[in-house]
Design a protein around this motif. Structure first.
Motif, PDB file in Angstrom:
ATOM      1  N   ALA A   1      -6.233 -30.705  27.825  1.00  0.00           N
ATOM      2  CA  ALA A   1      -4.952 -31.019  28.345  1.00  0.00           C
ATOM      3  C   ALA A   1      -4.325 -29.902  29.087  1.00  0.00           C
ATOM      4  CB  ALA A   1      -3.462 -30.590  26.904  1.00  0.00           C
TER       5      ALA A   1
ATOM      6  N   TYR B   1       3.378 -33.203  24.741  1.00  0.00           N
ATOM      7  CA  TYR B   1       2.638 -34.956  24.126  1.00  0.00           C
ATOM      8  C   TYR B   1       0.951 -34.210  24.181  1.00  0.00           C
ATOM      9  CZ  TYR B   1       1.718 -39.357  22.046  1.00  0.00           C
ATOM     10  OH  TYR B   1       0.876 -40.596  21.374  1.00  0.00           O
ATOM     11  N   MET B   2       0.167 -34.617  24.998  1.00  0.00           N
ATOM     12  CA  MET B   2      -0.978 -34.510  25.355  1.00  0.00           C
ATOM     13  C   MET B   2      -1.463 -33.368  24.163  1.00  0.00           C
ATOM     14  SD  MET B   2      -1.611 -34.516  28.889  1.00  0.00           S
ATOM     15  CE  MET B   2      -3.305 -34.116  29.773  1.00  0.00           C
ATOM     16  N   SER B   3      -1.220 -32.059  24.863  1.00  0.00           N
ATOM     17  CA  SER B   3      -1.581 -30.814  24.339  1.00  0.00           C
ATOM     18  C   SER B   3      -1.612 -31.606  22.416  1.00  0.00           C
ATOM     19  CB  SER B   3      -1.326 -29.234  24.629  1.00  0.00           C
ATOM     20  OG  SER B   3       0.465 -29.556  24.079  1.00  0.00           O
ATOM     21  N   ALA B   4      -0.380 -31.662  21.849  1.00  0.00           N
ATOM     22  CA  ALA B   4       0.120 -31.739  20.571  1.00  0.00           C
ATOM     23  C   ALA B   4      -1.053 -33.317  19.894  1.00  0.00           C
ATOM     24  CB  ALA B   4       0.871 -32.232  20.124  1.00  0.00           C
ATOM     25  N   SER B   5      -1.463 -34.509  20.802  1.00  0.00           N
ATOM     26  CA  SER B   5      -1.748 -36.209  20.598  1.00  0.00           C
ATOM     27  C   SER B   5      -2.932 -35.276  20.729  1.00  0.00           C
ATOM     28  CB  SER B   5      -1.444 -37.005  21.391  1.00  0.00           C
ATOM     29  OG  SER B   5      -2.576 -38.227  21.382  1.00  0.00           O
ATOM     30  N   LYS B   6      -4.115 -35.830  19.679  1.00  0.00           N
ATOM     31  CA  LYS B   6      -5.723 -35.506  19.730  1.00  0.00           C
ATOM     32  C   LYS B   6      -6.136 -37.354  20.125  1.00  0.00           C
ATOM     33  CE  LYS B   6      -5.238 -31.763  17.354  1.00  0.00           C
ATOM     34  NZ  LYS B   6      -6.044 -30.574  18.516  1.00  0.00           N
ATOM     35  N   THR B   7      -5.415 -37.975  20.645  1.00  0.00           N
ATOM     36  CA  THR B   7      -5.731 -39.105  21.210  1.00  0.00           C
ATOM     37  C   THR B   7      -5.602 -39.434  22.698  1.00  0.00           C
ATOM     38  OG1 THR B   7      -3.994 -40.681  21.448  1.00  0.00           O
ATOM     39  CG2 THR B   7      -4.904 -40.458  19.202  1.00  0.00           C
TER      40      THR B   7
ATOM     41  N   THR C   1      -4.167 -41.828  24.263  1.00  0.00           N
ATOM     42  CA  THR C   1      -2.570 -42.008  24.688  1.00  0.00           C
ATOM     43  C   THR C   1      -1.768 -41.225  25.662  1.00  0.00           C
ATOM     44  OG1 THR C   1      -2.809 -42.894  22.684  1.00  0.00           O
ATOM     45  CG2 THR C   1      -0.944 -43.060  24.124  1.00  0.00           C
ATOM     46  N   GLY C   2      -2.016 -39.518  25.397  1.00  0.00           N
ATOM     47  CA  GLY C   2      -0.842 -38.685  26.086  1.00  0.00           C
ATOM     48  C   GLY C   2      -1.730 -38.893  27.663  1.00  0.00           C
TER      49      GLY C   2
END
Length: 293
Positions: free
Chosen positions: A104, A164-170, A172-173
């Motif tokens: 991210a 959101y990208m840094s928090a999400s592991k998918t 999608t962000g």
């Protein structure tokens, strides 16, 4: 008849074989360390050159009209220096940049210059919009605040997507961030089309003997075409890469794709626009040349 069928079949197979050979050659070049290094250093050199050209132009303008502050023209060239300078540094240090973890953070570093590029060139849309409305004796005071509000809103959304990208592991962000950049690129192209087109047709209605009419027509028409095209290409490429991992941009092993992409959407358009807008402002300030407040 049979001979004709055999000829067509052979032609199809031959064409398919040529396509496969070209695809294999592309993969071979793209996977070569030597080509990778040469490609990213070439991008670094190209961005450095564009940044230097913008710097020279800024110095020339300052020497021509030192008594005036930060005009739209000066800010435009300063932002070009920053955008192209940052890109030059990123591609000069490409191995370190693409090795940054988490992913991210790497995306933030690579996408920020793209946002700055958007702000830089939509400044031209703002400038043309002000000229257009002033020429028609229409109020233009709200255009400048609208420019800053829209840009602030876009940066806020992008920051939220980065978080959101840094928090999400998918993925999608990452896909959402690419699609968002694709959408704002489309609206940038639309802005150039609307106000560049309006100003172009407004200039066409001026008397033929009007001083500088033809030069301004060429300037507005050429810059509108270049910027509209580059933002539409950016829009399509970002949308496509959001769903196709084989077309990922800003990754280490897609050097040739990055070269083609950045040449089309940033380097060539910036160089052409700087060349077209190379004319220095008049020594006596005009109503269309005013500082940013």
């Amino acid at each position: 008849m049979a001979f004709g069928l055999r000829t067509k079949s052979f032609g199809f197979i031959e064409g398919e074989a040529q396509f496969v050979d070209a695809f294999q050659l592309w993969n071979k070049i793209d996977g070569s360390d030597q080509w990778e290094k040469g490609t990213y250093y070439a991008l670094c050199a190209a961005y450095t050159l564009v940044s230097f050209i913008a710097l020279v132009q800024l110095v020339r303008i300052q020497m021509r009209v030192p008594e005036y502050g930060w005009t739209t023209q000066k800010v435009f060239h300063l932002m070009n220096i920053v955008v192209n300078g940052v890109r030059a540094v990123l591609f000069g240090l490409y191995k370190n940049v693409f090795a940054i973890r988490p992913k991210a953070l790497e995306q933030v570093i690579m996408e920020l210059p793209g946002l700055l590029f958007f702000s830089t060139y939509t400044l031209l849309v703002l400038f043309w919009a002000e000229i257009y409305h002033q020429a028609r004796s229409e109020p233009a005071q709200k255009l400048r605040p609208a420019y800053f509000i829209i840009n602030g809103f876009i940066y806020l959304i992008q920051i939220c997507l980065w978080i959101y990208m840094s928090a999400s592991k998918t993925a999608t962000g990452l896909e959402a961030a690419k699609l968002f950049l694709s959408v704002i690129s489309f609206f940038a192209a639309l802005g150039f089309l609307v106000y560049g087109g309006r100003l172009f047709f407004l200039l066409r209605r001026f008397p033929i003997e009007s001083r500088g009419r033809q030069k301004k027509l060429y300037e507005v028409g050429a810059v509108t075409s270049i910027c509209c095209t580059c933002f539409l290409i950016r829009c399509a490429m970002l949308a496509f890469s959001a769903f196709d991992s084989d077309s990922d941009l800003d990754v280490l092993d897609h050097a040739i794709l990055n070269l083609v992409y950045y040449l089309m959407v940033e380097i060539a358009p910036s160089a052409l626009v700087l060349f077209i807008l190379r004319k220095l402002p008049p020594r006596r300030v005009s109503d269309q040349y005013h500082p940013i407040r």
